[in-house]
Design a protein around this motif. Structure first.
Motif, PDB file in Angstrom:
ATOM      1  N   CYS A  96      -7.660   0.132  -1.821  1.00 32.82           N
ATOM      2  CA  CYS A  96      -6.598   0.478  -2.768  1.00 32.82           C
ATOM      3  C   CYS A  96      -5.245   0.379  -2.059  1.00 32.82           C
ATOM      4  O   CYS A  96      -5.048   0.995  -1.015  1.00 32.82           O
ATOM      5  N   CYS A  99      -3.540   4.115  -1.949  1.00 35.71           N
ATOM      6  CA  CYS A  99      -4.072   5.228  -1.150  1.00 35.71           C
ATOM      7  C   CYS A  99      -5.071   4.773  -0.099  1.00 35.71           C
ATOM      8  O   CYS A  99      -5.620   5.608   0.620  1.00 35.71           O
ATOM      9  N   CYS A 119      -8.587   2.360  -9.005  1.00 35.03           N
ATOM     10  CA  CYS A 119      -8.976   3.223  -7.894  1.00 35.03           C
ATOM     11  C   CYS A 119      -9.352   4.580  -8.466  1.00 35.03           C
ATOM     12  O   CYS A 119      -8.591   5.185  -9.209  1.00 35.03           O
TER      13      CYS A 119
HETATM   14 ZN    ZN Z   1      -6.045   4.651  -4.674  1.00 35.34          ZN
END
Ligand code: ZN
Ligand code: ZN
Length: 334
Positions: A96, A99, A119
């Motif tokens: 992702c 993050c 995500c």
């Molecule tokens: Zn994420």
């Protein structure tokens, strides 16, 4: 005890009254000189320095592990990896971009089309190709209307970004100040600086390239001497105002360092070049009132013109320019 409290109370009241009166004066009673002040004219807008743009940065300092432990602590919930009925065909290296969560938490968001990934940890949607909105790490936005700035001109040392939003409050505010007559003419608006502008300088001040140094400037790779000797040269020659030859003598007499006066001159030149960008681009926190002046100096017997722009209050020099003629438009150079 009561009387002290009573007096304190009165002091508080008086203080509040003072504050009120002070605000009242600032707001409604202009100081005398302001009545004749034309520095609010839109013509001087060019000299005003816009505030810095907002920067959107997608790179944050937390990642998926932090989020997982946050959810657990805040909601007592644990986010489990995605349960898959069929085998996952998202490339294993894919993470992702917001993050950094691994494939375990990623799933296709658009079913069979397979063009968007979701995500599970941070709920971000993104395209699996490299060239997604996260590939640009920063975006510049107008601090007044949050529109993305458009790079308008690519100058030698900087890119000029402009807010082209016609409804930008900053632009509308400036437009109000312009003479109505001027607005009717073609291109008249170009006379003024109305839009928000940001200059992104592209010189890397920390990369000192020998090729860009002028003749005689030495590099900071010391061979015979070191940084201490250089700083001694600078202290004696600049701080104490000794001539080059006297500096040479002082170094010889006081420290037993034999160095030529030419080398001292070279060190000074190098130091000047290293410091110049910092001096030029230092944020002097300029006030709203600035003054400019012109004078001339002699450089090796040749007359040169020197301009300064100074902050009227702090007296710090905000800009300067040296030229061999007076015809140069100062504003464009500064
Ligand atoms: Zn994420
Ligand atoms: Zn704007």
């Amino acid at each position: 005890m009561d009387i002290i409290l009573y007096l304190l109370h009165i002091i508080q009241q008086l203080y509040q009254q003072n504050c009120f009166l002070f605000k009242f004066i600032c707001k409604y009673i202009p100081l005398k000189q302001w009545a004749f002040d034309d520095s609010h004219s839109p013509k001087y807008q060019k000299f005003e320095i816009d505030e810095l743009p907002r920067m959107d940065n997608f790179k944050q300092d937390w990642d998926w592990k932090d989020l997982l432990s946050y959810y657990k602590q805040r909601y007592g919930k644990e986010i489990k990896p995605i349960f898959r009925r069929v085998e996952c065909d998202i490339p294993e290296a894919c993470t992702c971009p917001a993050c950094n969560a691994p494939v375990l938490y990623l799933s296709w968001n658009d079913g069979k089309k397979k063009s968007q990934i979701r995500c599970k940890v941070c709920q971000t949607h993104f395209s699996p190709t490299k060239d997604n909105r996260f590939s640009k790490t920063t975006k510049l936005r107008c601090p007044h209307c949050s529109h993305i700035l458009v790079p308008k001109k690519d100058r030698k040392h900087f890119i000029l970004h402009k807010c082209v939003n016609d409804k930008c409050p900053y632009y509308l505010h400036n437009l109000k100040k312009v003479d109505k007559k001027d607005l009717k003419e073609d291109y008249c608006k170009n006379k003024y600086k109305l839009h928000y502008i940001y200059r992104e300088f592209q010189i890397d001040f920390f990369k000192m390239d020998l090729n860009t140094l002028p003749k005689n400037a030495s590099s900071l790779k010391f061979r015979k001497f070191d940084a201490n000797v250089m700083s001694l040269c600078l202290t004696l020659h600049i701080n104490l105002g000794l001539s080059l030859r006297k500096t040479r003598q002082a170094l010889n007499d006081l420290y037993n360092i034999s160095i030529s006066h030419q080398q001292i001159a070279n060190y000074c030149k190098t130091a000047a070049i290293c410091i110049k960008p910092f001096v030029d681009n230092y944020d002097y926190k300029p006030g709203t009132v600035q003054t400019a002046d012109e004078t001339y100096i002699k450089i090796r017997g040749v007359k040169a013109y020197l301009w300064f722009i100074m902050d009227a209050v702090s007296r710090s020099i905000l800009g300067y320019q040296v030229s061999d003629n007076r015809g140069v438009v100062l504003a464009s150079l500064l």
